[in-house]
Design a protein around this motif. Structure first.
Motif, PDB file in Angstrom:
ATOM      1  N   UNK A 192       4.477 -12.346  -2.505  1.00 17.64           N
ATOM      2  CA  UNK A 192       3.922 -13.561  -2.517  1.00 17.64           C
ATOM      3  C   UNK A 192       2.476 -13.348  -2.197  1.00 17.64           C
ATOM      4  N   UNK A 193       2.065 -12.717  -1.098  1.00 11.84           N
ATOM      5  CA  UNK A 193       0.789 -12.356  -0.714  1.00 11.84           C
ATOM      6  C   UNK A 193      -0.253 -11.660  -1.668  1.00 11.84           C
ATOM      7  N   UNK A 194       0.450 -10.581  -2.022  1.00  9.25           N
ATOM      8  CA  UNK A 194      -0.199  -9.815  -3.165  1.00  9.25           C
ATOM      9  C   UNK A 194      -0.432 -10.447  -4.592  1.00  9.25           C
ATOM     10  N   UNK A 195       0.519 -11.122  -4.801  1.00 11.25           N
ATOM     11  CA  UNK A 195       0.403 -11.932  -6.248  1.00 11.25           C
ATOM     12  C   UNK A 195      -0.775 -12.866  -6.108  1.00 11.25           C
ATOM     13  N   UNK A 196      -0.780 -13.545  -5.134  1.00 12.12           N
ATOM     14  CA  UNK A 196      -1.836 -14.578  -4.999  1.00 12.12           C
ATOM     15  C   UNK A 196      -3.202 -13.708  -4.616  1.00 12.12           C
ATOM     16  N   UNK A 218       0.870  -4.968  -7.695  1.00 11.85           N
ATOM     17  CA  UNK A 218       0.374  -3.482  -7.796  1.00 11.85           C
ATOM     18  C   UNK A 218      -1.041  -3.444  -8.273  1.00 11.85           C
ATOM     19  N   UNK A 219      -1.422  -4.236  -9.142  1.00  7.41           N
ATOM     20  CA  UNK A 219      -2.807  -4.557  -9.454  1.00  7.41           C
ATOM     21  C   UNK A 219      -3.766  -4.941  -8.389  1.00  7.41           C
ATOM     22  N   UNK A 220      -3.084  -5.963  -7.623  1.00  9.84           N
ATOM     23  CA  UNK A 220      -4.070  -6.239  -6.252  1.00  9.84           C
ATOM     24  C   UNK A 220      -4.048  -4.920  -5.289  1.00  9.84           C
ATOM     25  N   UNK A 221      -2.966  -4.447  -5.160  1.00  6.48           N
ATOM     26  CA  UNK A 221      -2.932  -3.162  -4.445  1.00  6.48           C
ATOM     27  C   UNK A 221      -4.125  -2.036  -4.767  1.00  6.48           C
TER      28      UNK A 221
END
Lengths: 306, 115
Positions: A192-196, A218-221
């Motif tokens: 949830x954290x990464x998707x947001x 993954x895109x956010x990472x």
């Protein structure tokens, strides 16, 4: 193993995923209060399809995909002798007679266990399904002894729960941003954290989210500075800014690991790794951060004392 | 080549954590396992003590552990809401260190449990 005479596996395939679960822990061993071993136990498998685990089961109940929550809720009603809607039971792929038989067996068990797998906790309903199983098991304790346990995948994921519990008071998804622990799955859980896009850096320890998580995460990472500690160069290492190779737990790194029933076990590594252990690297990073001045928010203004 | 045997070794592939294995190693790889299941045997034989990977990578380029630790500390110190995630394939001792680091950097600490 010593007590259970009635065992349910729900949404899991231990024959393939936890191959020694039956023979070492649950079904075949002769227990203190189950001297007959396998003959003294009944095993029920609940799943959406036939898997190799069916061969080990006495009863196999095939639920229609996505209907686990409805089945558990019906069982809870039957346990309390409440009326149930026949048409709704039919939608689950099981008959009322099958569920009544199961409830009868649950109540007549001397000691029952439900092991639930990701087929229950990761499909439609997710944590509501797990919560429903916990409620069912709690209510069964009005009639007999009943417990439940999730089938854990990774080696020391149980240890992660235990360590976070005794250090922060919560088992996972703990936010320490304000200097004290806050717990709210869905808000502070990783996906949830990464998707947001809430995080502005990530430290990944012995995990490969780059190969397993939803693409937006993954895109956010890849966008933020990601640091990976892993015995191998993983998919996540390739999108990370920093990768540090570490010794593999249990193979070349010593320490303690929790079994899924929360029994801590010592490791006996056989090889000597050319790489440092995770613990050493984490401590070194911590030392470096500690050497820097304490962090204060940019808007922080010192309030003069009256 | 040195032949080492460890009895009552613990397998950490899955959550069962079976602790009754017998492992035989020759040099820097495990050659034989007793009592391990198919998954456990593959796990033991897939990990060696060879120096297969660079010690550390920064932006994909090999570097020393010292430099990588420094870079990691800088990134985590600069971040407002860093995430510490994973923890399922590291020991409890390392997990404890990870929670302490998360507290120091004011971050979120989470494991595979939340998936």
């Amino acid at each position: 193993m010593n007590r259970a005479d009635f065992i349910i596996y729900w949404g899991g395939n231990p024959a393939d995923c936890h191959p020694r679960h039956f023979t070492k822990y649950t079904l075949t061993p002769k227990g203190k209060h189950v001297p007959m071993g396998r003959k003294g136990r009944t095993m029920v498998l609940v799943d959406v399809r036939e898997t190799p685990s069916v061969r080990a089961a006495d009863i196999f109940l095939q639920v229609r995909p996505g209907k686990d929550f409805e089945v558990i809720t019906t069982l809870r009603a039957l346990v309390k002798n409440q009326p149930v809607d026949q048409a709704r039971v039919a939608e689950t792929g099981l008959t009322l007679a099958q569920l009544q038989d199961l409830v009868g067996r649950m109540k007549n068990a001397r000691f029952g266990v439900i092991f639930f797998g990701m087929g229950l906790s990761m499909t439609r309903g997710k944590h509501m399904n797990s919560a429903a199983v916990l409620a069912l098991v709690a209510e069964l304790n009005a009639f007999t002894k009943f417990v439940c346990m999730p089938m854990r995948g990774h080696g020391n994921v149980t240890g992660a729960d235990v360590v976070m519990r005794w250090t922060t008071g919560f088992p996972f998804g703990v936010n320490l941003c304000r200097g004290y622990p806050r717990f709210n799955p869905g808000e502070f859980s990783t996906v949830d954290l990464l998707v947001r896009g809430d995080n502005d850096a990530a430290l990944i320890l012995g995990a490969d989210p780059g190969a397993t998580m939803p693409q937006p995460a993954i895109d956010h990472l890849a966008r933020i500075p990601t640091i990976v500690l892993d015995p191998k160069v993983t998919r996540t290492s390739r999108l990370a800014r920093v990768h540090i190779t570490t010794a593999a737990m249990g193979i070349s790194a010593p320490g303690t690991v929790y079994r899924m029933d929360e029994i801590p076990l010592p490791l006996r590594p056989i090889l000597q790794s050319p790489y440092p252990t995770d613990e050493v690297v984490i401590r070194r990073i911590h030392e470096q951060v500690k050497a820097k001045p304490a962090w204060l928010p940019a808007s922080f203004k010192k309030v003069p004392c009256a | 080549m040195t032949h080492t045997v460890v009895k009552n070794a613990t397998c950490t592939f899955c959550g069962c954590v079976c602790d009754d294995m017998e492992l035989h190693a020759e040099g820097d790889r495990i050659v034989k396992t007793k009592l391990a299941c198919g998954l456990g045997e593959a796990w033991f034989k897939n990990h060696t003590a060879e120096h297969l990977y660079p010690d550390a990578l920064i932006d994909g380029q090999p570097s020393s552990v010292e430099e990588a630790v420094q870079a990691a500390a800088d990134y985590l110190y600069e971040a407002d809401m860093p995430l510490v995630y994973g923890l399922s394939n590291i020991t409890c001792e390392a997990q404890r260190a990870a929670v302490a680091l998360a507290e120091r950097i004011g971050g979120v600490v989470d494991s595979h449990t939340s998936l």
